[in-house]
Design an enzyme around this catalytic site. Structure first.
Site, PDB file in Angstrom:
ATOM      1  N   GLU A 163      -8.965   1.513   5.129  1.00  0.00           N
ATOM      2  CA  GLU A 163      -9.520   1.055   3.852  1.00  0.00           C
ATOM      3  C   GLU A 163      -9.394  -0.470   3.752  1.00  0.00           C
ATOM      4  O   GLU A 163     -10.356  -1.164   3.468  1.00  0.00           O
ATOM      5  CB  GLU A 163      -8.736   1.745   2.726  1.00  0.00           C
ATOM      6  CG  GLU A 163      -9.204   1.379   1.334  1.00  0.00           C
ATOM      7  CD  GLU A 163      -8.260   1.924   0.271  1.00  0.00           C
ATOM      8  OE1 GLU A 163      -7.091   2.253   0.599  1.00  0.00           O
ATOM      9  OE2 GLU A 163      -8.672   1.997  -0.904  1.00  0.00           O
ATOM     10  N   HIS A 164      -8.164  -0.977   3.976  1.00  0.00           N
ATOM     11  CA  HIS A 164      -7.909  -2.428   3.954  1.00  0.00           C
ATOM     12  C   HIS A 164      -7.479  -2.855   5.341  1.00  0.00           C
ATOM     13  O   HIS A 164      -6.599  -2.228   5.930  1.00  0.00           O
ATOM     14  CB  HIS A 164      -6.768  -2.771   2.992  1.00  0.00           C
ATOM     15  CG  HIS A 164      -6.968  -2.251   1.606  1.00  0.00           C
ATOM     16  ND1 HIS A 164      -6.344  -1.117   1.138  1.00  0.00           N
ATOM     17  CD2 HIS A 164      -7.726  -2.711   0.583  1.00  0.00           C
ATOM     18  CE1 HIS A 164      -6.698  -0.902  -0.121  1.00  0.00           C
ATOM     19  NE2 HIS A 164      -7.548  -1.842  -0.497  1.00  0.00           N
TER      20      HIS A 164
ATOM     21  N   GLN B 200       0.824  -1.208   0.000  1.00  0.00           N
ATOM     22  CA  GLN B 200       0.000   0.000   0.000  1.00  0.00           C
ATOM     23  C   GLN B 200       0.856   1.256   0.000  1.00  0.00           C
ATOM     24  O   GLN B 200       0.510   2.251  -0.626  1.00  0.00           O
ATOM     25  CB  GLN B 200      -0.960   0.000   1.193  1.00  0.00           C
ATOM     26  CG  GLN B 200      -2.030  -1.062   1.086  1.00  0.00           C
ATOM     27  CD  GLN B 200      -2.698  -1.085  -0.290  1.00  0.00           C
ATOM     28  OE1 GLN B 200      -3.402  -0.169  -0.669  1.00  0.00           O
ATOM     29  NE2 GLN B 200      -2.441  -2.135  -1.080  1.00  0.00           N
TER      30      GLN B 200
ATOM     31  N   HIS C 109       1.737   3.026  -3.306  1.00  0.00           N
ATOM     32  CA  HIS C 109       0.711   3.726  -4.093  1.00  0.00           C
ATOM     33  C   HIS C 109       0.926   5.234  -4.118  1.00  0.00           C
ATOM     34  O   HIS C 109       0.658   5.883  -5.127  1.00  0.00           O
ATOM     35  CB  HIS C 109      -0.682   3.483  -3.482  1.00  0.00           C
ATOM     36  CG  HIS C 109      -1.391   2.295  -4.041  1.00  0.00           C
ATOM     37  ND1 HIS C 109      -1.717   2.199  -5.367  1.00  0.00           N
ATOM     38  CD2 HIS C 109      -1.846   1.160  -3.463  1.00  0.00           C
ATOM     39  CE1 HIS C 109      -2.352   1.042  -5.576  1.00  0.00           C
ATOM     40  NE2 HIS C 109      -2.441   0.391  -4.438  1.00  0.00           N
TER      41      HIS C 109
ATOM     42  N   ASP D 157      -7.168  -6.588  -4.420  1.00  0.00           N
ATOM     43  CA  ASP D 157      -7.091  -5.531  -5.435  1.00  0.00           C
ATOM     44  C   ASP D 157      -7.471  -6.054  -6.811  1.00  0.00           C
ATOM     45  O   ASP D 157      -7.888  -5.286  -7.669  1.00  0.00           O
ATOM     46  CB  ASP D 157      -5.656  -4.996  -5.527  1.00  0.00           C
ATOM     47  CG  ASP D 157      -5.316  -4.086  -4.367  1.00  0.00           C
ATOM     48  OD1 ASP D 157      -6.254  -3.583  -3.733  1.00  0.00           O
ATOM     49  OD2 ASP D 157      -4.116  -3.882  -4.107  1.00  0.00           O
TER      50      ASP D 157
ATOM     51  N   HIS E 137     -52.570  20.592   3.768  1.00  0.00           N
ATOM     52  CA  HIS E 137     -52.340  19.146   3.888  1.00  0.00           C
ATOM     53  C   HIS E 137     -53.606  18.464   4.414  1.00  0.00           C
ATOM     54  O   HIS E 137     -54.047  17.439   3.884  1.00  0.00           O
ATOM     55  CB  HIS E 137     -51.174  18.865   4.843  1.00  0.00           C
ATOM     56  CG  HIS E 137     -49.818  19.054   4.232  1.00  0.00           C
ATOM     57  ND1 HIS E 137     -49.406  20.247   3.703  1.00  0.00           N
ATOM     58  CD2 HIS E 137     -48.782  18.181   4.053  1.00  0.00           C
ATOM     59  CE1 HIS E 137     -48.156  20.111   3.240  1.00  0.00           C
ATOM     60  NE2 HIS E 137     -47.767  18.856   3.436  1.00  0.00           N
TER      61      HIS E 137
END
Lengths: 428, 428
Positions: free
Chosen positions: B322-323, B254, B257, B356, B415
């Protein structure tokens, strides 16, 4: 009311004019400052904005549970019964929206699934003043409750004479955890970032004015938000079987909400069009909220006469109204013709206000054409999903080549090496 | 790597520092200008921005179907097989996410239900350059396909040497309707408002840089968007049964990235912490994307040593990664301890890059702590719901008093009158 008799293509252009949204940069800037200030100074900033905007000097931001109880005891038995009927039906409808996770073990050595988890803490915005609607509290809080949310934090602008007892009673019935008498952009900022008294939430829901909507948009990402709600809308599809004075009454029920509300009738019957237009004028004359409804009907309301029922649906799907009434003979048959609408009312007796209060489906609905991509507020708005996988060594081995090929194609060598590390000799 | 040995309370404060988001007002302003220009001038504005930002003179914005086919023919058989394996598993996983409407007819004279409708047209953003990931196209387009979306419009920044064949091949495999070589805020604006060549969509999904994320946030409301994606993250929970060089490899997968990527290990084993830290240094030294991964590990990576497994989960739920890898003995037992995470990888062989690419669950996931309130991209992101009701006269009569009581409490006389109009003597 304005009556159009034009082609579908021409009508679609007119409808687009009605849905165009604009951004007010002045308000954007003002709201950004309020949020920054609340982040920096917490309660102190919130209190000073409440003094400035609502003219109220607040000592305590939180409304005590005693006050909620007192309010609940003070409302009339009729109102209590009505709120409880609404609660019952909102609950039994929204329970059908509950979602469950899944698991798949069809492939040898592989488990794949998804789990559904409620949000921990949610904030509810309830508008103040003339727009203080107890029904809105039930519609926002009950789906969160059913989803399993731990804490529901409600905010509503302070009122010089105190918050309406009906609002506080509804908060009690709905099972709200805590109520804070704060409003506007400062309340949204407090919920998004937390202050000394107001706890930080994971999501903010509920309608509000332009300051609230702008603030919600600006804190989006920091917290989740529901859709940015615009003025109320009603779209009615009607043929010769419908009753003009009922259609007029339903159009006005939305027009009375807001000068920018939108009331639209689409029909294939010219006589009906004229009769409804006449009825709207007649009923407007004796309506308490005439000043509001009249502007909405004049500025944004219209009746469109189309050649056929399919054309009526084609145009209405372009409008994508918040509320859609289908006042056609045998209305259920048209369910598949409806592509874009928040909530649908089928037949003569499904008058729109029925859905606002006690039928059960949510009344927090997509407006301004956003029904093309948004849903009613629901239990699904208060949960989130998490995927999971477990693989055996053999299962990973089978996919190894595909993974390393894709990783290296994407130039991500460490991705390939991570998976390959599972097959090194000395691995435990 | 930085190793902390502090109390849970102290660690939670450190974690908060890591998730704080900031807004860049300069970028906000620049993006607002781009959007305004594209709205006003359409293709002309888009082309001029592509020249300015990507240095490419575009004649045609759309990539022809012939070009997609050629790209597909040009990729290696290994890559084709890998993409097809990914396609198969993404499909069979996401089919489990399909949602259905419901209907309830338990109360006499009352029908209540909800229908699920796919969005008509969706836009996919695919980053360009070194971040041009074919896998991302499958992950975005296939759930939309399964949901039943009519048209999937992909945009990706133009490249001087042409778009990577693997990207175009993936678009073909995923069943994308049309590909446009446009990127940045101008591409988002084109999708949100439409231009002469680019059709207006109902929703925009897919990751992107700060300009793309800011533009998505600004067009939110005009169209729907998925979450605003931040840098990648991995959180690993590991005990003494885990293998240090595998953990290090996964952390780096990771970190490679993005310089702002986040790699975190939480363990109850001090020896393991030191061993992983050493391994990270060793593996970093021989990594092609060392320059990126090194910054990420140094600036935002850390290892936390906690006293117990429950504390490890408490801290990780605050991170909301995230992971999330659970590299503990008998990992499946901890599924209920995980509250906040995008995607969970259980056990030694569920290395993050498996998810992934080919496992099936989506790799478009909530980042920056938004897993507290957001879900992985899924089929549910490409449908919307519409509630519906039909009532008999008798059923409406039963609810009449509750409706009029609530309407009048809320000051909405029109109404109340709308519902009462159904019981006027001369109603058809």
């Amino acid at each position: 009311m304005k009556i159009y008799k034009k082609s579908l293509a021409e009508m679609k252009k007119i409808v687009v004019r009605y849905t165009t949204q604009t951004t007010d940069l002045q308000i954007e800037k003002q709201v950004a400052e309020i949020i920054e200030n609340v982040r920096a100074k917490g309660d102190e900033a919130v209190k000073s904005y409440e003094k400035k905007f609502d003219g109220v000097d607040l000592d305590e931001l939180r409304i005590s549970n005693n006050q909620l109880e007192e309010a609940y005891q003070s409302i009339s038995p009729e109102l209590k019964d009505a709120l409880k009927l609404a609660e019952k039906n909102i609950k039994n409808y929204h329970e059908m929206e509950l979602q469950h996770g899944f698991v798949d073990a069809a492939q040898p050595g592989i488990i794949r699934g998804q789990k559904v988890t409620p949000l921990e803490r949610v904030g509810l915005y309830v508008p103040g003043g003339t727009a203080a609607y107890p029904s809105t509290i039930l519609m926002n809080a009950l789906p969160a409750k059913i989803a399993g949310v731990d804490e529901i934090v409600m905010v509503t602008p302070p009122q010089k004479d105190g918050i309406a007892p009906a609002v506080l009673a509804a908060a009690k019935i709905a099972g709200v955890t805590a109520v804070y008498q704060i409003g506007g952009a400062q309340a949204i900022a407090a919920l998004a970032y937390g202050t000394e008294s107001v706890p930080r939430v994971n999501k903010i829901v509920g309608p509000g004015n332009i300051f609230v909507a702008t603030a919600k948009k600006q804190v989006f990402g920091q917290v989740a938000i529901d859709m940015v709600a615009g003025p109320s809308e009603i779209g009615i599809l009607a043929d010769e079987t419908a009753t003009p004075y009922q259609l007029a009454a339903d159009l006005l029920s939305q027009a009375e909400h807001d000068k920018r509300a939108r009331a639209i009738l689409i029909t294939n019957n010219e006589e009906l069009a004229t009769a409804v237009s006449d009825e709207v004028e007649k009923q407007l004359a004796v309506l308490p909220r005439k000043a509001i409804a009249e502007v909405a009907i004049k500025d944004r309301g219209f009746i469109a006469i189309m050649d056929s029922v399919p054309e009526m649906f084609a145009l209405m799907n372009e409008v994508a109204p918040e509320h859609l009434e289908v006042q056609l003979a045998d209305p259920m048959q048209y369910l598949s013709s409806i592509r874009n609408a928040g909530s649908v009312f089928l037949g003569k007796y499904a008058s729109e206000p029925l859905g606002d209060y006690v039928a059960g489906p949510n009344h927090v609905l997509p407006t301004g054409g956003t029904a093309k991509f948004s849903s009613p507020l629901g239990v699904y708005d208060f949960v989130k999903k998490t995927s999971f996988i477990q693989f055996s060594k053999e299962a990973l081995q089978k996919d190894l080549k595909a993974i390393t090929t894709l990783a290296r194609t994407e130039g991500l060598e460490a991705h390939a090496r991570a998976v390959e590390s599972r097959f090194k000799g000395d691995a435990k």
